[in-house]
Design a protein around this motif. Structure first.
Motif, mmCIF file in Angstrom:
data_model
loop_
_atom_site.group_PDB
_atom_site.id
_atom_site.type_symbol
_atom_site.label_atom_id
_atom_site.label_comp_id
_atom_site.label_asym_id
_atom_site.label_seq_id
_atom_site.Cartn_x
_atom_site.Cartn_y
_atom_site.Cartn_z
ATOM 1 N N TYR A 45 0.849 -1.186 0.000
ATOM 2 C CA TYR A 45 0.000 0.000 0.000
ATOM 3 C C TYR A 45 0.889 1.241 0.000
ATOM 4 O O TYR A 45 1.805 1.339 0.806
ATOM 5 C CB TYR A 45 -0.900 0.026 1.239
ATOM 6 C CG TYR A 45 -1.903 -1.094 1.252
ATOM 7 C CD1 TYR A 45 -3.156 -0.930 0.691
ATOM 8 C CD2 TYR A 45 -1.581 -2.328 1.809
ATOM 9 C CE1 TYR A 45 -4.076 -1.965 0.693
ATOM 10 C CE2 TYR A 45 -2.491 -3.373 1.818
ATOM 11 C CZ TYR A 45 -3.736 -3.183 1.254
ATOM 12 O OH TYR A 45 -4.634 -4.204 1.254
ATOM 13 N N LYS A 46 0.592 2.157 -0.900
ATOM 14 C CA LYS A 46 1.341 3.411 -0.967
ATOM 15 C C LYS A 46 0.537 4.484 -0.239
ATOM 16 O O LYS A 46 -0.635 4.694 -0.533
ATOM 17 C CB LYS A 46 1.565 3.815 -2.424
ATOM 18 C CG LYS A 46 2.339 5.102 -2.575
ATOM 19 C CD LYS A 46 2.528 5.451 -4.033
ATOM 20 C CE LYS A 46 3.252 6.772 -4.188
ATOM 21 N NZ LYS A 46 3.350 7.156 -5.603
ATOM 22 N N LEU A 47 1.177 5.142 0.712
ATOM 23 C CA LEU A 47 0.553 6.236 1.447
ATOM 24 C C LEU A 47 1.156 7.541 0.970
ATOM 25 O O LEU A 47 2.358 7.776 1.126
ATOM 26 C CB LEU A 47 0.795 6.087 2.956
ATOM 27 C CG LEU A 47 -0.153 5.176 3.732
ATOM 28 C CD1 LEU A 47 -0.194 3.776 3.177
ATOM 29 C CD2 LEU A 47 0.197 5.167 5.191
ATOM 30 N N THR A 48 0.324 8.376 0.374
ATOM 31 C CA THR A 48 0.760 9.667 -0.145
ATOM 32 C C THR A 48 0.290 10.754 0.821
ATOM 33 O O THR A 48 -0.905 10.826 1.130
ATOM 34 C CB THR A 48 0.163 9.918 -1.542
ATOM 35 O OG1 THR A 48 0.509 8.814 -2.389
ATOM 36 C CG2 THR A 48 0.682 11.202 -2.147
ATOM 37 N N PRO A 49 1.190 11.598 1.312
ATOM 38 C CA PRO A 49 0.810 12.613 2.296
ATOM 39 C C PRO A 49 -0.150 13.642 1.722
ATOM 40 O O PRO A 49 -0.023 14.039 0.562
ATOM 41 C CB PRO A 49 2.136 13.263 2.682
ATOM 42 C CG PRO A 49 3.067 12.974 1.555
ATOM 43 C CD PRO A 49 2.609 11.700 0.943
ATOM 44 N N ILE A 50 -1.104 14.059 2.547
ATOM 45 C CA ILE A 50 -2.095 15.055 2.135
ATOM 46 C C ILE A 50 -1.895 16.375 2.871
ATOM 47 O O ILE A 50 -1.828 17.427 2.258
ATOM 48 C CB ILE A 50 -3.528 14.526 2.371
ATOM 49 C CG1 ILE A 50 -3.779 13.296 1.484
ATOM 50 C CG2 ILE A 50 -4.559 15.611 2.093
ATOM 51 C CD1 ILE A 50 -5.094 12.604 1.762
ATOM 52 N N ASN A 51 -1.790 16.318 4.200
ATOM 53 C CA ASN A 51 -1.683 17.585 4.942
ATOM 54 C C ASN A 51 -0.222 18.023 5.086
ATOM 55 O O ASN A 51 0.718 17.277 4.802
ATOM 56 C CB ASN A 51 -2.390 17.496 6.296
ATOM 57 C CG ASN A 51 -1.719 16.556 7.270
ATOM 58 O OD1 ASN A 51 -0.909 15.726 6.901
ATOM 59 N ND2 ASN A 51 -2.068 16.692 8.540
ATOM 60 N N THR A 52 -0.024 19.240 5.501
ATOM 61 C CA THR A 52 1.299 19.862 5.566
ATOM 62 C C THR A 52 2.268 19.092 6.457
ATOM 63 O O THR A 52 3.415 18.869 6.074
ATOM 64 C CB THR A 52 1.180 21.321 6.063
ATOM 65 O OG1 THR A 52 0.290 22.018 5.189
ATOM 66 C CG2 THR A 52 2.514 22.021 6.060
ATOM 67 N N LEU A 53 1.826 18.679 7.644
ATOM 68 C CA LEU A 53 2.719 17.961 8.556
ATOM 69 C C LEU A 53 3.177 16.642 7.942
ATOM 70 O O LEU A 53 4.358 16.302 7.993
ATOM 71 C CB LEU A 53 2.032 17.702 9.903
ATOM 72 C CG LEU A 53 2.882 16.981 10.953
ATOM 73 C CD1 LEU A 53 4.157 17.753 11.277
ATOM 74 C CD2 LEU A 53 2.073 16.725 12.213
ATOM 75 N N ALA A 54 2.266 15.911 7.335
ATOM 76 C CA ALA A 54 2.635 14.632 6.706
ATOM 77 C C ALA A 54 3.606 14.851 5.549
ATOM 78 O O ALA A 54 4.542 14.074 5.364
ATOM 79 C CB ALA A 54 1.384 13.908 6.219
ATOM 80 N N LYS A 55 3.401 15.919 4.785
ATOM 81 C CA LYS A 55 4.293 16.206 3.654
ATOM 82 C C LYS A 55 5.689 16.581 4.125
ATOM 83 O O LYS A 55 6.686 16.089 3.605
ATOM 84 C CB LYS A 55 3.724 17.342 2.800
ATOM 85 C CG LYS A 55 2.520 16.935 1.991
ATOM 86 C CD LYS A 55 1.976 18.131 1.222
ATOM 87 C CE LYS A 55 0.717 17.756 0.464
ATOM 88 N NZ LYS A 55 0.153 18.916 -0.239
ATOM 89 N N SER A 56 5.767 17.445 5.121
ATOM 90 C CA SER A 56 7.083 17.946 5.550
ATOM 91 C C SER A 56 7.826 16.974 6.463
ATOM 92 O O SER A 56 9.045 16.891 6.428
ATOM 93 C CB SER A 56 6.924 19.287 6.260
ATOM 94 O OG SER A 56 6.217 19.123 7.471
#
Length: 66
Positions: A45-56
């Motif tokens: 499963y690939k988890l792609t970040p959505i919100n700012t904290l998850a991205k950074s």
């Protein structure tokens, strides 16, 4: 070193599956939420970040079931 314990929540939003990791930072006491879009890719499963904290803080993640 700070430690964060998480609980997770699975969400379906407009036909997309999402997973939300919610935790409280033991040092600062603040609640931290990381939101990812889930996409199944063959045996993982690939988890792609959505919100700012998850991205950074986390970026893209792969989960491989045992």
């Amino acid at each position: 070193m700070s430690m964060i314990s998480y609980y997770l929540q699975l969400i379906e939003n407009k036909g997309n599956e999402q997973i939300k990791f919610i935790g409280k930072n033991s040092v600062s006491g603040s609640t931290e939420t990381r939101l990812f879009k889930i996409k199944k890719q063959s045996d993982k499963y690939k988890l792609t970040p959505i919100n700012t904290l998850a991205k950074s803080d986390t970026g893209t993640v792969s989960l491989i079931p045992k």
